[in-house]
Design a protein around this motif. Structure first.
Motif, PDB file in Angstrom:
ATOM      1  N   LEU A  40      45.542  39.545  47.661  1.00  0.00           N
ATOM      2  CA  LEU A  40      44.798  40.558  47.991  1.00  0.00           C
ATOM      3  C   LEU A  40      45.317  41.702  48.310  1.00  0.00           C
ATOM      4  CD1 LEU A  40      41.618  38.885  48.918  1.00  0.00           C
ATOM      5  CD2 LEU A  40      41.986  39.552  46.888  1.00  0.00           C
ATOM      6  N   ILE A  41      46.475  41.660  49.277  1.00  0.00           N
ATOM      7  CA  ILE A  41      47.053  42.964  49.853  1.00  0.00           C
ATOM      8  C   ILE A  41      47.899  43.320  48.539  1.00  0.00           C
ATOM      9  CG2 ILE A  41      48.717  43.459  51.531  1.00  0.00           C
ATOM     10  CD1 ILE A  41      47.753  41.286  53.408  1.00  0.00           C
ATOM     11  N   TYR A  42      48.714  42.605  47.837  1.00  0.00           N
ATOM     12  CA  TYR A  42      49.382  43.119  46.898  1.00  0.00           C
ATOM     13  C   TYR A  42      48.626  43.789  45.685  1.00  0.00           C
ATOM     14  CZ  TYR A  42      53.636  40.626  48.327  1.00  0.00           C
ATOM     15  OH  TYR A  42      54.755  40.110  49.139  1.00  0.00           O
ATOM     16  N   ALA A  43      47.550  43.359  45.542  1.00  0.00           N
ATOM     17  CA  ALA A  43      46.658  43.867  44.746  1.00  0.00           C
ATOM     18  C   ALA A  43      46.127  45.113  45.154  1.00  0.00           C
ATOM     19  CB  ALA A  43      45.029  43.137  44.340  1.00  0.00           C
ATOM     20  N   GLY A  44      45.766  45.259  46.664  1.00  0.00           N
ATOM     21  CA  GLY A  44      45.294  46.588  47.205  1.00  0.00           C
ATOM     22  C   GLY A  44      46.221  47.669  47.136  1.00  0.00           C
ATOM     23  N   ILE A  45      47.654  47.117  47.340  1.00  0.00           N
ATOM     24  CA  ILE A  45      48.822  48.061  47.392  1.00  0.00           C
ATOM     25  C   ILE A  45      48.815  48.559  45.831  1.00  0.00           C
ATOM     26  CG2 ILE A  45      51.349  48.114  47.254  1.00  0.00           C
ATOM     27  CD1 ILE A  45      51.344  46.174  49.770  1.00  0.00           C
ATOM     28  N   ALA A  46      48.897  47.579  44.825  1.00  0.00           N
ATOM     29  CA  ALA A  46      48.867  48.254  43.551  1.00  0.00           C
ATOM     30  C   ALA A  46      47.954  49.203  43.016  1.00  0.00           C
ATOM     31  CB  ALA A  46      48.877  47.157  42.543  1.00  0.00           C
ATOM     32  N   MET A  47      46.445  48.892  43.770  1.00  0.00           N
ATOM     33  CA  MET A  47      45.299  49.944  43.371  1.00  0.00           C
ATOM     34  C   MET A  47      45.558  51.185  44.020  1.00  0.00           C
ATOM     35  SD  MET A  47      41.492  49.047  43.224  1.00  0.00           S
ATOM     36  CE  MET A  47      41.363  48.659  45.256  1.00  0.00           C
TER      37      MET A  47
ATOM     38  N   LYS B  95      48.039  42.162  38.712  1.00  0.00           N
ATOM     39  CA  LYS B  95      49.342  42.473  39.695  1.00  0.00           C
ATOM     40  C   LYS B  95      49.563  41.753  40.765  1.00  0.00           C
ATOM     41  CE  LYS B  95      52.970  45.019  39.312  1.00  0.00           C
ATOM     42  NZ  LYS B  95      54.218  44.517  38.456  1.00  0.00           N
ATOM     43  N   GLY B  96      48.539  41.632  41.421  1.00  0.00           N
ATOM     44  CA  GLY B  96      48.660  40.985  42.933  1.00  0.00           C
ATOM     45  C   GLY B  96      49.170  39.605  42.811  1.00  0.00           C
ATOM     46  N   TRP B  97      48.702  38.942  41.814  1.00  0.00           N
ATOM     47  CA  TRP B  97      48.785  37.675  41.516  1.00  0.00           C
ATOM     48  C   TRP B  97      50.418  37.558  41.248  1.00  0.00           C
ATOM     49  CZ3 TRP B  97      47.543  32.629  42.063  1.00  0.00           C
ATOM     50  CH2 TRP B  97      48.240  31.741  41.288  1.00  0.00           C
ATOM     51  N   GLU B  98      50.747  38.450  40.197  1.00  0.00           N
ATOM     52  CA  GLU B  98      52.213  38.442  39.711  1.00  0.00           C
ATOM     53  C   GLU B  98      53.147  38.465  40.866  1.00  0.00           C
ATOM     54  OE1 GLU B  98      55.114  41.443  37.226  1.00  0.00           O
ATOM     55  OE2 GLU B  98      53.036  41.336  36.802  1.00  0.00           O
ATOM     56  N   ILE B  99      52.988  39.477  41.809  1.00  0.00           N
ATOM     57  CA  ILE B  99      53.888  39.622  42.833  1.00  0.00           C
ATOM     58  C   ILE B  99      53.791  38.704  43.863  1.00  0.00           C
ATOM     59  CG2 ILE B  99      54.312  41.266  44.826  1.00  0.00           C
ATOM     60  CD1 ILE B  99      53.307  43.601  43.212  1.00  0.00           C
ATOM     61  N   GLY B 100      52.588  38.210  44.049  1.00  0.00           N
ATOM     62  CA  GLY B 100      52.443  37.070  45.152  1.00  0.00           C
ATOM     63  C   GLY B 100      52.928  35.693  44.574  1.00  0.00           C
ATOM     64  N   THR B 101      52.900  35.405  43.344  1.00  0.00           N
ATOM     65  CA  THR B 101      53.747  34.173  42.949  1.00  0.00           C
ATOM     66  C   THR B 101      55.257  34.273  42.927  1.00  0.00           C
ATOM     67  OG1 THR B 101      53.212  35.127  40.678  1.00  0.00           O
ATOM     68  CG2 THR B 101      51.661  33.218  41.646  1.00  0.00           C
ATOM     69  N   THR B 102      55.594  35.359  42.752  1.00  0.00           N
ATOM     70  CA  THR B 102      56.900  35.836  42.357  1.00  0.00           C
ATOM     71  C   THR B 102      57.600  35.786  43.861  1.00  0.00           C
ATOM     72  OG1 THR B 102      56.798  37.284  40.430  1.00  0.00           O
ATOM     73  CG2 THR B 102      59.026  37.659  41.664  1.00  0.00           C
ATOM     74  N   THR B 103      57.041  36.593  44.733  1.00  0.00           N
ATOM     75  CA  THR B 103      57.359  36.405  46.239  1.00  0.00           C
ATOM     76  C   THR B 103      57.381  34.991  46.891  1.00  0.00           C
ATOM     77  OG1 THR B 103      56.233  38.406  46.473  1.00  0.00           O
ATOM     78  CG2 THR B 103      56.770  37.387  48.631  1.00  0.00           C
ATOM     79  N   LEU B 104      56.307  34.072  46.437  1.00  0.00           N
ATOM     80  CA  LEU B 104      56.432  32.764  46.778  1.00  0.00           C
ATOM     81  C   LEU B 104      57.596  32.038  46.144  1.00  0.00           C
ATOM     82  CD1 LEU B 104      55.254  30.310  48.395  1.00  0.00           C
ATOM     83  CD2 LEU B 104      53.806  30.003  46.292  1.00  0.00           C
ATOM     84  N   ALA B 105      57.835  32.175  44.957  1.00  0.00           N
ATOM     85  CA  ALA B 105      58.891  31.589  44.251  1.00  0.00           C
ATOM     86  C   ALA B 105      60.369  32.017  44.780  1.00  0.00           C
ATOM     87  CB  ALA B 105      58.723  31.762  42.620  1.00  0.00           C
ATOM     88  N   ASN B 106      60.714  33.157  45.106  1.00  0.00           N
ATOM     89  CA  ASN B 106      61.752  33.469  45.760  1.00  0.00           C
ATOM     90  C   ASN B 106      62.046  32.993  46.951  1.00  0.00           C
ATOM     91  OD1 ASN B 106      62.422  34.932  43.231  1.00  0.00           O
ATOM     92  ND2 ASN B 106      61.526  36.996  44.194  1.00  0.00           N
ATOM     93  N   TYR B 107      60.693  33.018  47.754  1.00  0.00           N
ATOM     94  CA  TYR B 107      60.683  32.583  49.138  1.00  0.00           C
ATOM     95  C   TYR B 107      61.253  30.932  49.151  1.00  0.00           C
ATOM     96  CZ  TYR B 107      60.068  31.872  54.067  1.00  0.00           C
ATOM     97  OH  TYR B 107      60.037  31.528  55.458  1.00  0.00           O
TER      98      TYR B 107
END
Length: 451
Positions: free
Chosen positions: A133-140, A330-342
């Motif tokens: 939700l935060i990443y989605a808010g940033i994107a919006m 977009k929030g989902w994309e960034i969130g899942t990518t961040t999790l995978a990288n972490y």
């Protein structure tokens, strides 16, 4: 001191917010399944609390039914986390006296295993949803803005650790392990740092392969970074009466050399000017397509007296806007990518360099900028929410993952783990976490005073 206070404030606000959301995840699932929650606290409250509130029960309320009014809400005095004390559960409260009593229908231990599993997963789930939700808010709100690699004609500056493995200032990222890099991918720096081989474009024409050592991510810790766009030296505003004004420099001039020292970027300009502090030299500029050389004398601090043009006024950025409906994917994309990288970066922790790089609250606080910036604050908070979700699901007794491990065993085997085993595991897990906390924060202290 001011910088420390700003960083500390951002850290406390972010962690308090994340802890509340995490514990609310446990709370809401417990309430859904009719489990009594005795305490809901932000921060820990041994001996006393800064604030507490216990709602009055409704007149005529059924004593056999639970409600949100059964819970004491409060704020503790130790800002290291928070907790949600769930009745009939062996947790950090270690309330073994309650466990000796006859089980009640509204207790955690009397509920089916699948319900208890969802209660324990609630905190992790809510933290991950919050990050999305935060990443989605940033994107919006802010959208996405980036400068394509091929537009950055002067390339990138690299930290000393990166230069030691073969990167050179001016290199332009091209591939990581054979995959093309794209500036629109917010994690391109991580892709490079985690790769085996990175290919860069050097001198605008040559491709150079650079081997990345296994411990490269940890080498970057001391430099607090990896790479950044180089900033060509364009004058944005002249300070009246200073060296630049006296030399006849104008707004829009592009400084390309000090004496015979080329200054393709601000990095080289700083070093060149320091050599000529309070000494007359020459400055070569590009103006209206022509090169002009002028005499100039930097002040005693090696300054000329002008403001730099921002990089987005030099290289035209690509801006992507997201509406309400576009922001969530977009929030989902960034969130899942961040999790995978972490998760991927965790493989490095189990090495000597990884253990030495562990940090506590000091390391986390240093992630925040020296001045309050809402975009940076939310980006870091979202990242910490992902990290908190993953760390809590690790199957260590004392963490949510430890409870999940025992519950999965119960679901598979059909047998509940003995209470004594759960108590011993909780003590072991808490001792381990305490030692880890002391070690990580000890690393912070060591780095602050001895490195």
């Amino acid at each position: 001191m001011e910088t420390f206070l700003i960083k500390a404030l951002q850290l406390i606000v972010a962690l308090a917010f994340l802890v509340i959301i995490h514990e609310f995840g446990h709370f809401i699932f417990a309430r859904i399944f009719g489990i009594k929650v005795e305490k809901f606290y932000m921060f820990f409250d041994p001996y006393f609390s800064l604030f507490k509130w216990k709602p009055k029960q409704k007149e005529g309320a059924d004593p056999n039914k639970t409600s949100w009014r059964d819970t004491e809400y409060g704020i503790g005095w130790i800002p290291l986390g928070g907790y949600c004390k769930i009745a009939g559960m062996i947790d950090e409260s270690m309330d073994t006296e309650q466990m000796k009593q006859e089980p009640k229908p509204w207790e955690f231990r009397t509920k089916p295993a699948w319900q208890r599993l969802l209660v324990m997963l609630g905190g992790v789930l809510f933290n991950f949803i919050l990050a999305i939700l935060i990443y989605a808010g940033i994107a919006m709100h802010w959208g996405a803005q980036y400068i394509p690699f091929d537009a950055a004609t002067e390339g990138f500056d690299f930290t000393p650790a990166a230069q030691k493995v073969g990167f050179r200032n001016g290199d332009i990222p091209y591939m990581a392990d054979g995959r093309l890099l794209d500036a629109s991918q917010g994690d391109y720096a991580y892709q490079m740092a985690d790769a085996k081989v990175v290919t860069v474009i050097r001198n605008h024409k040559d491709t150079v392969n650079i081997s990345i050592p296994d411990d490269f991510l940890f080498r970057l810790n001391d430099d607090k970074g990896f790479l950044a766009y180089r900033l060509p030296v364009y004058i944005d505003r002249i300070v009246p009466g200073e060296a630049a004004a006296k030399a006849g420099l104008k707004e829009g001039d592009h400084i390309v050399a000090i004496d015979s020292i080329a200054t393709p970027a601000y990095t080289e300009l700083i070093g060149a000017l320091q050599q000529y502090a309070d000494k007359e030299t020459t400055v070569t500029i590009e103006r209206d397509g022509k090169r002009v050389t002028l005499p100039i004398t930097p002040n005693s601090h090696g300054k000329l007296g002008f403001q730099l043009r921002p990089i987005t006024a030099i290289y035209e950025p690509v801006t992507i806007s997201y509406n309400f409906f576009q922001s969530f994917p977009k929030g989902w994309e960034i969130g899942t990518t961040t999790l995978a990288n972490y998760v991927g970066s965790m493989k490095h922790v189990f090495s000597q360099e990884g253990a030495e790089s562990l940090g506590g609250f000091g390391a986390i606080g240093n992630m925040f900028p020296e001045k309050w910036n809402w975009l940076s604050f939310w980006e870091i908070t979202a990242f910490l929410s992902v990290a908190l979700a993953f760390m809590n699901i690790i199957p260590i007794p004392g963490l949510d993952g430890g409870h999940v491990m025992f519950l999965l065993w119960e679901i598979v085997s059909g047998k509940q783990a003995p209470e004594k085993v759960l108590i011993v595991a909780q003590y072991i897990g808490m001792a381990f976490l305490l030692m880890l906390l002391l070690y990580a924060n000890g690393n912070d202290i060591f780095r602050a005073f001895f490195k």
